[in-house]
Design an enzyme around this catalytic site. Structure first.
Site, short mmCIF file in Angstrom:
data_model
loop_
_atom_site.label_atom_id
_atom_site.label_comp_id
_atom_site.label_asym_id
_atom_site.label_seq_id
_atom_site.Cartn_x
_atom_site.Cartn_y
_atom_site.Cartn_z
N CYS A 64 0.83 -1.20 0.00
CA CYS A 64 0.00 0.00 0.00
C CYS A 64 0.86 1.25 0.00
O CYS A 64 1.88 1.32 0.69
CB CYS A 64 -0.89 -0.03 1.24
SG CYS A 64 -1.83 1.48 1.48
N CYS A 67 1.28 4.66 3.45
CA CYS A 67 2.30 4.97 4.46
C CYS A 67 3.69 4.84 3.84
O CYS A 67 3.92 3.96 3.02
CB CYS A 67 2.20 4.00 5.63
SG CYS A 67 0.65 4.13 6.53
N ASP A 336 -3.11 29.79 10.66
CA ASP A 336 -2.90 28.38 10.27
C ASP A 336 -3.05 28.27 8.75
O ASP A 336 -4.05 27.75 8.25
CB ASP A 336 -3.93 27.50 10.99
CG ASP A 336 -3.79 26.03 10.65
OD1 ASP A 336 -2.78 25.64 10.04
OD2 ASP A 336 -4.71 25.25 11.00
N CYS A 362 1.81 23.43 8.33
CA CYS A 362 2.05 22.07 7.82
C CYS A 362 3.24 22.07 6.86
O CYS A 362 3.42 21.12 6.11
CB CYS A 362 0.79 21.54 7.12
SG CYS A 362 0.24 22.60 5.77
C1 LIG Z 1 -4.48 24.34 7.18
S1 LIG Z 1 -6.17 24.77 6.95
C2 LIG Z 1 -6.57 25.31 8.57
C3 LIG Z 1 -8.02 25.46 8.88
C4 LIG Z 1 -8.36 25.59 10.37
N1 LIG Z 1 -7.45 26.46 11.06
C5 LIG Z 1 -8.43 24.24 11.05
O1 LIG Z 1 -7.55 23.96 11.85
O2 LIG Z 1 -9.38 23.49 10.79
C6 LIG Z 1 -6.04 26.21 6.00
C7 LIG Z 1 -7.32 26.90 5.68
O3 LIG Z 1 -7.03 28.05 4.89
C8 LIG Z 1 -8.03 28.20 3.92
N2 LIG Z 1 -7.40 28.96 2.83
C9 LIG Z 1 -6.61 28.50 1.83
N3 LIG Z 1 -6.19 29.53 1.07
C10 LIG Z 1 -6.73 30.65 1.59
C11 LIG Z 1 -6.67 32.03 1.25
N4 LIG Z 1 -5.95 32.46 0.20
N5 LIG Z 1 -7.33 32.92 2.00
C12 LIG Z 1 -8.04 32.51 3.08
N6 LIG Z 1 -8.15 31.23 3.45
C13 LIG Z 1 -7.51 30.30 2.71
C14 LIG Z 1 -8.45 26.80 3.56
O4 LIG Z 1 -9.79 26.78 3.04
C15 LIG Z 1 -8.34 26.08 4.91
O5 LIG Z 1 -9.56 26.12 5.60
#
Ligand SMILES: C[S@@+](CC[C@H](N)C(=O)[O-])C[C@H]1O[C@@H](n2cnc3c(N)ncnc32)[C@H](O)[C@@H]1O
Length: 405
Positions: A64, A67, A336, A362
């Site tokens: 698989c 992982c 985030d 991330c």
């Molecule tokens: C890593 S996730 C974190 C979401 C949230 N903090 C959580 O922990 O569930 C990043 C988020 O940024 C949003 N996102 C991506 N690009 C963006 C942008 N240009 N402006 C605003 N939000 C954005 C995505 O839809 C996503 O919900």
């Protein structure tokens, strides 16, 4: 022939020997034997194993592609991930205290993205084989929640009904407090017969919701997740933290960093993973790019009790970051962003200078770039914690605390 000795792991988890020669399933220090094709040794024989080598715990480990690091001890992987973050920081001239890594246990991933295909006899469902479009059934997957590992018959039934022989169906299954939430893409166009059959499947498998591409969403009851005291129904396929344990570690860290703030913001807020728990103590401005997620967050807040004011905005924070002037009254900000990081937004934060910043990321490289910008603007990087929600994979997640000097 010169012995092939692995020096390090690449970002996809392959061992890398001088040459370079890439060899999957190998570890630093291991001596290998095997045919090399164009710098790649597809089937290495391990002549001298590493002391960090362990037997893959999962029966599907060899075939698989889900992982990449099942052959490495937990201590090796924890150290490898931590050192990747430390090296990314060092490249920006930064160092900090590392809190001990938190690794999610097996069988805790709340979401699986299955692939499925119709066959002559019925259907085949599972994950892709390593570097291949062949699908491997994974009935005993150790990574995902047992309800997901048990969902293969459901995925097969969906492929029989709505998959084509040529194309592949992608079936995203998420565990929620009210049952499995399913989102299917790549299927046949919906007609009345398929619609009726999907309703039968949803009933037979007691699903909370099933979304068929953009065409239709059949909801038997709202899928629910709690963020703090708020019950939220995320839109189909919306971003969620990968495990409840990882989410708790990140949330606790964000709450610790932002505690005491009267007014705060959560940027890239998703469906409110951090904003809604933060609202137990502080007014929160929550900004997210996807309207369906902002709406889910807002609805969750409106239906909850005892939370302070949460204001939501749908906004593209890359093109249109929240400007320093609009953050003048904020005491703390949680941020985030996706893998690209948040260069434009960080530049505004560096001017606004809220007392505390909780940065979840991330991607260690874009995080380190953005962290350096904050440090140049007068912040201390107090501490950092690697939160490993992606056990046995090469993904890295972290949370870091910044305080204005
Ligand atoms: C890593 S996730 C974190 C979401 C949230 N903090 C959580 O922990 O569930 C990043 C988020 O940024 C949003 N996102 C991506 N690009 C963006 C942008 N240009 N402006 C605003 N939000 C954005 C995505 O839809 C996503 O919900």
């Amino acid at each position: 022939m010169q012995p092939v000795i692995i020096e390090r792991l690449g970002h996809l988890g392959d061992g890398i020997a001088p040459g370079p020669v890439y060899a999957p399933g190998t570890l630093p220090g291991e001596v290998l034997d095997g045919d090399i094709d164009n710098g790649y040794m597809p089937n290495p024989r391990i002549v001298t194993p590493s002391p960090d080598r362990v037997a893959p715990p999962c029966v599907h480990g060899k075939s698989c592609g889900g992982c990449q690091l099942q052959h490495a001890s937990e201590a090796f992987t924890a150290n490898w991930k931590t050192e990747i973050v430390r090296t990314a920081l060092a490249a920006q001239g930064l160092e900090t205290e590392f809190r001990p890594i938190v690794t999610s246990p097996p069988q805790t991933r709340r979401r699986a993205s299955f692939s499925a295909r119709r066959t002559k006899k019925g259907a085949l469902a599972g994950f892709h084989k390593k570097r291949s479009d062949v699908i491997v059934p994974v009935p005993n997957c150790l990574l995902v929640h047992p309800d997901l590992a048990g969902a293969l018959p459901l995925v097969e039934a969906l492929a029989v009904l709505g998959g084509s022989r040529k194309g592949e169906l992608s079936v995203l299954v998420t565990t929620t407090e009210t049952g499995l939430d399913v989102s299917v893409t790549g299927g046949k166009p919906l007609d009345s017969e398929l619609r009726a059959s999907l309703a039968d499947i949803a009933r037979d498998y007691d699903l909370s919701r099933i979304a068929w591409g953009d065409e239709e969403t059949l909801q038997r009851r709202p899928p629910v997740l709690h963020f703090g005291p708020a019950a939220v129904t995320p839109p189909p396929g919306a971003f969620l933290q990968a495990t409840p344990e990882g989410e708790a570690a990140l949330r606790d860290a964000v709450l610790e960093i932002t505690k005491g703030a009267k007014r705060s913001a959560d940027l890239f807020a998703g469906c409110g993973t951090f904003a809604l728990p933060m609202a137990q103590h502080s007014e929160v401005l929550a900004i997210e790019g996807a309207r369906a997620m902002t709406d889910a967050l807002d609805h969750g807040w409106r239906m909850s009790r005892g939370l302070k004011a949460v204001t939501t905005q749908t906004r593209d924070l890359f093109r249109d970051p929240l400007i320093a002037e609009d953050m003048a009254k904020l005491d703390a900000v949680a941020i985030d962003p996706p893998r690209a990081g948040a260069e434009a937004q960080i530049a505004e934060l560096a001017q606004a200078k809220p007392a505390k910043i909780a940065h979840v990321s991330c991607n260690p490289v874009t995080f380190a770039r953005d962290a350096a910008r904050l440090v140049r603007a007068g912040y201390d990087l107090d501490w950092l914690q690697v939160v490993d929600q992606f056990r046995w994979s090469t993904h890295i997640e972290l949370v870091a605390s910044f305080t204005l000097r």
